[in-house]
Design a protein around this motif. Structure first.
Motif, PDB file in Angstrom:
ATOM      1  N   ALA A   1       8.993  12.476  -5.147  1.00 45.22           N
ATOM      2  CA  ALA A   1       7.866  12.436  -3.998  1.00 45.22           C
ATOM      3  C   ALA A   1       7.401  13.757  -3.472  1.00 45.22           C
ATOM      4  O   ALA A   1       8.021  14.295  -2.524  1.00 45.22           O
ATOM      5  CB  ALA A   1       8.382  11.431  -2.724  1.00 45.22           C
TER       6      ALA A   1
ATOM      7  N   TRP B   1       0.843  -1.006   0.042  1.00 48.16           N
ATOM      8  CA  TRP B   1       0.062  -0.034  -0.010  1.00 48.16           C
ATOM      9  C   TRP B   1       0.875   1.064  -0.093  1.00 48.16           C
ATOM     10  O   TRP B   1       0.967   1.870   1.008  1.00 48.16           O
ATOM     11  CB  TRP B   1      -1.061  -0.171   1.273  1.00 48.16           C
ATOM     12  N   ALA B   2       1.557   1.391  -0.994  1.00 47.78           N
ATOM     13  CA  ALA B   2       2.554   2.493  -1.292  1.00 47.78           C
ATOM     14  C   ALA B   2       2.913   3.201  -0.108  1.00 47.78           C
ATOM     15  O   ALA B   2       2.612   3.967   0.411  1.00 47.78           O
ATOM     16  CB  ALA B   2       2.076   3.575  -2.255  1.00 47.78           C
TER      17      ALA B   2
ATOM     18  N   SER C   1       5.719   4.986   0.796  1.00 53.15           N
ATOM     19  CA  SER C   1       5.778   6.558   0.951  1.00 53.15           C
ATOM     20  C   SER C   1       4.463   7.287   1.205  1.00 53.15           C
ATOM     21  O   SER C   1       4.352   7.988   2.027  1.00 53.15           O
ATOM     22  CB  SER C   1       6.463   7.027  -0.150  1.00 53.15           C
ATOM     23  N   TRP C   2       3.388   6.871   0.549  1.00 53.44           N
ATOM     24  CA  TRP C   2       1.992   7.342   0.511  1.00 53.44           C
ATOM     25  C   TRP C   2       1.413   7.100   1.864  1.00 53.44           C
ATOM     26  O   TRP C   2       1.228   8.272   2.397  1.00 53.44           O
ATOM     27  CB  TRP C   2       1.138   6.790  -0.398  1.00 53.44           C
TER      28      TRP C   2
ATOM     29  N   ASP D   1       3.628  12.111  -9.759  1.00 49.60           N
ATOM     30  CA  ASP D   1       3.848  10.931  -8.834  1.00 49.60           C
ATOM     31  C   ASP D   1       2.365  10.181  -8.680  1.00 49.60           C
ATOM     32  O   ASP D   1       1.602  10.724  -8.348  1.00 49.60           O
ATOM     33  CB  ASP D   1       4.252  11.687  -7.526  1.00 49.60           C
TER      34      ASP D   1
ATOM     35  N   THR E   1       2.943   9.535   4.237  1.00 55.00           N
ATOM     36  CA  THR E   1       2.611  10.951   4.100  1.00 55.00           C
ATOM     37  C   THR E   1       1.301  11.079   4.674  1.00 55.00           C
ATOM     38  O   THR E   1       0.933  12.055   5.496  1.00 55.00           O
ATOM     39  CB  THR E   1       2.397  11.216   2.707  1.00 55.00           C
TER      40      THR E   1
ATOM     41  N   SER F   1      -3.229  -0.746  -8.885  1.00 57.42           N
ATOM     42  CA  SER F   1      -3.496   0.259  -7.803  1.00 57.42           C
ATOM     43  C   SER F   1      -4.675   0.038  -7.497  1.00 57.42           C
ATOM     44  O   SER F   1      -5.976   0.247  -8.504  1.00 57.42           O
ATOM     45  CB  SER F   1      -3.571   1.770  -8.261  1.00 57.42           C
TER      46      SER F   1
ATOM     47  N   ASP G   1       1.273   9.010  -6.029  1.00 58.37           N
ATOM     48  CA  ASP G   1       0.627   9.430  -4.750  1.00 58.37           C
ATOM     49  C   ASP G   1      -0.317  10.549  -5.094  1.00 58.37           C
ATOM     50  O   ASP G   1      -1.530  10.812  -4.582  1.00 58.37           O
ATOM     51  CB  ASP G   1       1.383   9.569  -3.584  1.00 58.37           C
TER      52      ASP G   1
END
Ligand SMILES: C[S@@+](CC[C@H](N)C(=O)[O-])C[C@H]1O[C@@H](n2cnc3c(N)ncnc32)[C@H](O)[C@@H]1O
Length: 396
Positions: free
Chosen positions: A230, A192-193, A195-196, A262, A199, A296, A264
């Motif tokens: 990012a 689940w991404a 980095s996202w 990106d 954030t 996704s 996200d």
């Protein structure tokens, strides 16, 4: 055709029977190979003697046509046995995987034994050994999220499978697969991404801390400093939390082009557009995202919402199902499927999906509730599921 991790041969033989039944053009050279690391399983495969239990889902006419009984065992016809070869191989070894060797690979319920990194490597070998356009089948509870971008997801007859893209990225560096702690079911690790998530999580925490502050007092990040790939999406997320979708979209619009593309940022834009009712723009953003990441779950879920609002329930169901397949821990598409099924009078599906949604919502990540919850918090969404489920108890 390769049955990778073939165990005692059932899958490879099923393919051979199917092919014989299809009566294909005789000029086609069909080769079916089964490989496994376990020599005892392969011994059993070569013997091709099965119990009645192993044949429990085999149609009677196939049993009669291709099996002879020998005491309590069912022996497969020689013509089928001879059309399959078995080899002892480790899927982690490079020897098995020469380029463009296979048109179809079945690798069902095998990757679950691998570490995430080994699974990524194994799928990479499979994609390289498949011909362009070749097919990969995984187990029904497995998916390629976080493991590979080499495939397009296909969906038919209630089944998901993958098709190798014509062009593979030469040295694609995949994001490391996070631990599957948020997954509600045992499954391949879900990406689940990461980095996202971080954030959004940071943003959720800030929102909690700043609930009393008007948005105008929130620090606006210097957009000129967000030119990295990012992007910092925190301000747009805070605006989303306050249902100020238009302003959040304005913030995203000011991102430099590299950041705006990106995944996200595109997902967030797609969510904001969906929540604002700008369905055509939202669809376009989902398409953009699916080009970047065909697996996704968020894009499929948002597309389900758009399709339903534009009156295409069938496509909405298909996309919501795809989202639940790609991310079995994702609560919102289950809730959506439940509500759509109730509206069409499909009680069984409605009940099953709403129960699953209520269960998953208890553990759903706050960041996902923020993005996909449509302004409702966890408790309200669970209450919605429960009240819908209560309606099934009322006499009709
Ligand atoms: C649960 S069974 C699945 C069998 C079959 N694919 C199916 O779905 O019915 C997993 C199989 O994968 C095999 N396997 C596990 N790791 C392997 C590896 N590194 N190389 C080859 N086979 C492996 C096991 O020996 C076992 O037969």
């Amino acid at each position: 055709m390769l049955s990778a991790g073939c165990s005692s041969g059932e899958e490879a033989y099923s393919l051979a029977i199917l092919i014989q039944q299809c009566a294909l053009d005789a000029r086609w050279a069909i080769v079916i190979k089964g490989v496994d690391i376990n020599p005892r399983a392969l011994e059993k495969a070569r013997l091709a003697r099965y119990s009645l239990w192993a044949l429990r889902e085999t149609p009677e006419d196939i049993q009669k046509r291709y099996f002879a009984t020998d005491g309590r065992e069912h022996v497969l016809a020689k013509s089928i046995r001879d059309s399959v070869t078995f080899e002892e191989e480790n899927l982690a070894s490079d020897a098995l995987w020469t380029a463009d060797s296979y048109d179809v690979v079945f690798c069902r319920n095998v990757l679950m034994y691998f570490t995430p990194e080994s699974a990524q490597r194994a799928v990479r070998r499979i994609s390289r050994s498949l011909a362009p356009g070749g097919y990969l089948f995984l187990g029904h509870a497995e998916n390629l999220r976080g493991l590979s971008q080499d495939f397009e997801l296909c969906h038919t007859h209630g089944t998901f499978y993958y098709r190798r893209k014509a062009e593979l990225e030469p040295n694609l560096v995949l994001r490391p697969v996070p631990s599957p702690a948020s997954s509600a079911q045992p499954n391949l690790p879900l990406d689940w991404a990461s980095s996202w998530l971080e954030t959004v999580q940071r943003s959720s925490d800030r929102i909690r801390a700043l609930t009393e502050k008007p948005i105008s007092e929130l620090a606006r990040p210097p957009l000129s400093a967000t030119a990295s790939v990012a992007p910092d999406l925190s301000l747009a997320l805070q605006l989303l939390a306050h249902e100020r979708f238009g302003e959040a979209l304005d913030v995203l619009q000011q991102l430099p082009p590299s950041s705006a593309r990106d995944p996200d940022a595109v997902l967030l834009r797609a969510a904001l557009l969906t929540h604002s009712g700008k369905l055509e723009d939202a669809e376009r953003a989902c398409t953009e995202l699916l080009v970047l990441d065909g697996l996704s779950a968020g894009a499929h879920y948002l597309r389900a919402l758009c399709r339903e609002r534009s009156g295409n329930t069938r496509a909405a169901v298909e996309h919501a199902q795809t989202a639940t397949y790609l991310d079995p821990g994702f609560a919102m598409p289950h809730l959506h499927l439940g509500l759509m099924a109730r509206r069409t009078g499909d009680r069984v599906t409605a009940q099953r999906e709403l129960e699953q949604a209520a269960l998953l919502l208890q553990r759903e990540d706050p960041s996902r509730l923020l993005l996909f919850g449509g302004g409702f918090n966890r408790d309200s969404l669970i209450a919605l599921c429960r009240s819908e489920l209560e309606r099934f108890k009322e006499p009709t």
